[in-house]
Scaffold this motif. Sequence first.
Motif, PDB file in Angstrom:
ATOM      1  N   ALA A  17     -24.268  14.163 -27.021  1.00 56.70           N
ATOM      2  CA  ALA A  17     -24.939  14.486 -25.438  1.00 56.70           C
ATOM      3  C   ALA A  17     -23.778  15.536 -24.002  1.00 56.70           C
ATOM      4  O   ALA A  17     -23.724  16.158 -23.657  1.00 56.70           O
ATOM      5  CB  ALA A  17     -24.877  13.099 -24.215  1.00 56.70           C
ATOM      6  N   VAL A  18     -22.252  15.140 -24.831  1.00 55.64           N
ATOM      7  CA  VAL A  18     -21.547  15.069 -23.734  1.00 55.64           C
ATOM      8  C   VAL A  18     -21.432  16.988 -24.214  1.00 55.64           C
ATOM      9  O   VAL A  18     -20.904  17.968 -23.782  1.00 55.64           O
ATOM     10  CB  VAL A  18     -20.224  14.247 -24.301  1.00 55.64           C
ATOM     11  N   GLY A  19     -21.358  17.113 -25.813  1.00 58.35           N
ATOM     12  CA  GLY A  19     -21.090  18.744 -26.525  1.00 58.35           C
ATOM     13  C   GLY A  19     -22.082  19.236 -25.911  1.00 58.35           C
ATOM     14  O   GLY A  19     -22.156  20.062 -24.817  1.00 58.35           O
ATOM     15  N   ASP A  20     -23.409  18.640 -25.574  1.00 59.81           N
ATOM     16  CA  ASP A  20     -24.773  19.868 -25.864  1.00 59.81           C
ATOM     17  C   ASP A  20     -24.463  20.221 -23.956  1.00 59.81           C
ATOM     18  O   ASP A  20     -24.193  20.827 -23.650  1.00 59.81           O
ATOM     19  CB  ASP A  20     -25.799  18.330 -25.643  1.00 59.81           C
ATOM     20  N   TRP A  47     -27.244  17.458 -19.630  1.00 63.75           N
ATOM     21  CA  TRP A  47     -27.316  17.761 -21.089  1.00 63.75           C
ATOM     22  C   TRP A  47     -29.134  18.774 -20.884  1.00 63.75           C
ATOM     23  O   TRP A  47     -29.954  18.877 -19.944  1.00 63.75           O
ATOM     24  CB  TRP A  47     -27.738  17.074 -21.869  1.00 63.75           C
ATOM     25  N   THR A  48     -29.433  19.350 -22.219  1.00 64.96           N
ATOM     26  CA  THR A  48     -30.582  19.980 -23.024  1.00 64.96           C
ATOM     27  C   THR A  48     -31.421  19.707 -23.375  1.00 64.96           C
ATOM     28  O   THR A  48     -31.562  17.983 -23.915  1.00 64.96           O
ATOM     29  CB  THR A  48     -30.305  21.257 -23.552  1.00 64.96           C
ATOM     30  N   ASP A  49     -32.244  19.928 -24.450  1.00 62.37           N
ATOM     31  CA  ASP A  49     -33.062  19.521 -25.138  1.00 62.37           C
ATOM     32  C   ASP A  49     -32.302  18.936 -26.945  1.00 62.37           C
ATOM     33  O   ASP A  49     -33.092  18.467 -27.175  1.00 62.37           O
ATOM     34  CB  ASP A  49     -34.554  20.736 -25.658  1.00 62.37           C
ATOM     35  N   ASP A  50     -31.144  19.551 -26.368  1.00 63.47           N
ATOM     36  CA  ASP A  50     -30.938  18.762 -27.690  1.00 63.47           C
ATOM     37  C   ASP A  50     -30.538  17.414 -28.015  1.00 63.47           C
ATOM     38  O   ASP A  50     -30.869  16.871 -28.839  1.00 63.47           O
ATOM     39  CB  ASP A  50     -29.529  19.725 -28.026  1.00 63.47           C
ATOM     40  N   THR A  51     -30.600  16.850 -26.543  1.00 62.17           N
ATOM     41  CA  THR A  51     -30.033  15.343 -26.376  1.00 62.17           C
ATOM     42  C   THR A  51     -31.645  15.187 -26.379  1.00 62.17           C
ATOM     43  O   THR A  51     -31.320  14.026 -26.587  1.00 62.17           O
ATOM     44  CB  THR A  51     -29.047  15.433 -24.960  1.00 62.17           C
ATOM     45  N   SER A 253     -15.147  28.687 -27.311  1.00 57.37           N
ATOM     46  CA  SER A 253     -14.621  29.383 -27.598  1.00 57.37           C
ATOM     47  C   SER A 253     -15.258  30.397 -28.238  1.00 57.37           C
ATOM     48  O   SER A 253     -15.482  32.248 -28.252  1.00 57.37           O
ATOM     49  CB  SER A 253     -13.097  29.462 -27.981  1.00 57.37           C
ATOM     50  N   ALA A 254     -16.038  30.534 -29.502  1.00 53.66           N
ATOM     51  CA  ALA A 254     -17.010  31.058 -30.297  1.00 53.66           C
ATOM     52  C   ALA A 254     -18.235  31.928 -29.928  1.00 53.66           C
ATOM     53  O   ALA A 254     -18.849  32.435 -30.383  1.00 53.66           O
ATOM     54  CB  ALA A 254     -17.117  30.831 -31.471  1.00 53.66           C
ATOM     55  N   GLY A 255     -18.117  31.813 -28.591  1.00 54.01           N
ATOM     56  CA  GLY A 255     -19.936  31.626 -27.941  1.00 54.01           C
ATOM     57  C   GLY A 255     -21.219  31.388 -28.329  1.00 54.01           C
ATOM     58  O   GLY A 255     -21.362  31.126 -29.281  1.00 54.01           O
ATOM     59  N   GLY A 256     -22.092  32.008 -28.163  1.00 60.81           N
ATOM     60  CA  GLY A 256     -23.277  32.077 -28.843  1.00 60.81           C
ATOM     61  C   GLY A 256     -23.957  30.792 -28.681  1.00 60.81           C
ATOM     62  O   GLY A 256     -23.747  30.580 -27.159  1.00 60.81           O
ATOM     63  N   ASP A 257     -24.299  29.956 -28.748  1.00 61.01           N
ATOM     64  CA  ASP A 257     -25.493  28.944 -28.529  1.00 61.01           C
ATOM     65  C   ASP A 257     -24.612  28.033 -28.453  1.00 61.01           C
ATOM     66  O   ASP A 257     -25.224  27.283 -28.797  1.00 61.01           O
ATOM     67  CB  ASP A 257     -26.755  28.787 -29.936  1.00 61.01           C
ATOM     68  N   ILE A 258     -23.934  27.818 -27.515  1.00 59.96           N
ATOM     69  CA  ILE A 258     -22.610  26.892 -26.792  1.00 59.96           C
ATOM     70  C   ILE A 258     -23.354  25.301 -27.061  1.00 59.96           C
ATOM     71  O   ILE A 258     -22.604  24.316 -27.497  1.00 59.96           O
ATOM     72  CB  ILE A 258     -21.974  27.647 -25.684  1.00 59.96           C
ATOM     73  N   ASP A 259     -24.327  25.079 -26.456  1.00 64.78           N
ATOM     74  CA  ASP A 259     -24.850  23.590 -26.045  1.00 64.78           C
ATOM     75  C   ASP A 259     -24.948  23.726 -27.353  1.00 64.78           C
ATOM     76  O   ASP A 259     -24.859  21.841 -27.776  1.00 64.78           O
ATOM     77  CB  ASP A 259     -25.679  23.934 -25.196  1.00 64.78           C
ATOM     78  N   THR A 260     -25.762  24.066 -28.395  1.00 65.78           N
ATOM     79  CA  THR A 260     -26.349  23.669 -29.867  1.00 65.78           C
ATOM     80  C   THR A 260     -24.553  23.166 -30.380  1.00 65.78           C
ATOM     81  O   THR A 260     -25.449  22.457 -31.798  1.00 65.78           O
ATOM     82  CB  THR A 260     -27.479  25.293 -30.413  1.00 65.78           C
TER      83      THR A 260
END
Length: 298
Positions: A17-20, A47-51, A253-260
């Motif tokens: 959840a924290v990462g998301d 948080w998002t749908d991931d969590t 730092s790699a960007g993209g789908d950062i929350d996931t």
Amino acid sequence: MTDARRTRAVASLRGLAVGDALGSCFFIPDNLPSLHSRSLPPDPWWWTDDTEMACSVFAVLGRAGAIDQDALAASFAAHHDFDRGYGPGVNRMLRLIRQEGGDWRALVAESWDGRGSWGNGAAMRVAPLGAYFAHDPRHVAAQAAASAEVTHTHPEGVAGAVAVAVATALASTRPRVEGAAWLREVADHVAPGLVRDGIANAIALLPLEDARSAAASLGNGREISAQDTVPLCLWVVAKHPDDFAAAFWATASAGGDIDTTCAIVGGILGARLGLDGVPPEWLRRCEPLPDWAGVDGP
């Protein structure tokens, strides 16, 4: 859940959840300077749908002790919040289950012209399952596949979930994560295909120091597929197995789908390091988990 299983699974879920939630902050242009300077954006972090979906995995395990696919589909549908950032296919499926009594098996079989989704959605939510069954990697792989099949039936979508769950199990039960050896052991449980090929590539890229350089070959989730998401996440954990914050910033730092990507890394390292390994201020700033997940219950 037994006390040990519950402790590991809770730590994994909270790390996820924290990462998301922190990762999702960097989809807001005003927060990008914080990413470049590695300073924290304003809270609260939502948080998002991931969590939200990971909470259903956790809740079903808490009630049944295993993945009950019907119960998991029902929980996904009951707690589906359109505003959490779900993909259009899953949005439609969960709406049809909740509002029209749709059969999840029929709906998922029809997805992507019958090919099934190879998206990263099954991988993003599965780390608490790997934490829960951590001492039996073969069982982890089977249960992860069952959890994936509720929404992602394509072999790569399933493989992504298996890889993350097994990685979590192995990381949380080993005193040390030896990068290449750990990745090879994860790959042993993953069916041949693009996800497994990506893990092999991640092993070859371990001499790199910069996640952005690794992502140029491994992907960063921009394509929202399991194969362009999971290998980078495992590469980051292999590089930073004992430092939650360093792993987060490398992933973001790699960007993209950062929350996931950050949810996956956070879930693995939450299980490995425990709640004490997650920065306390980050836990405080993150949106609380929902009561229905049963995190604070027996």
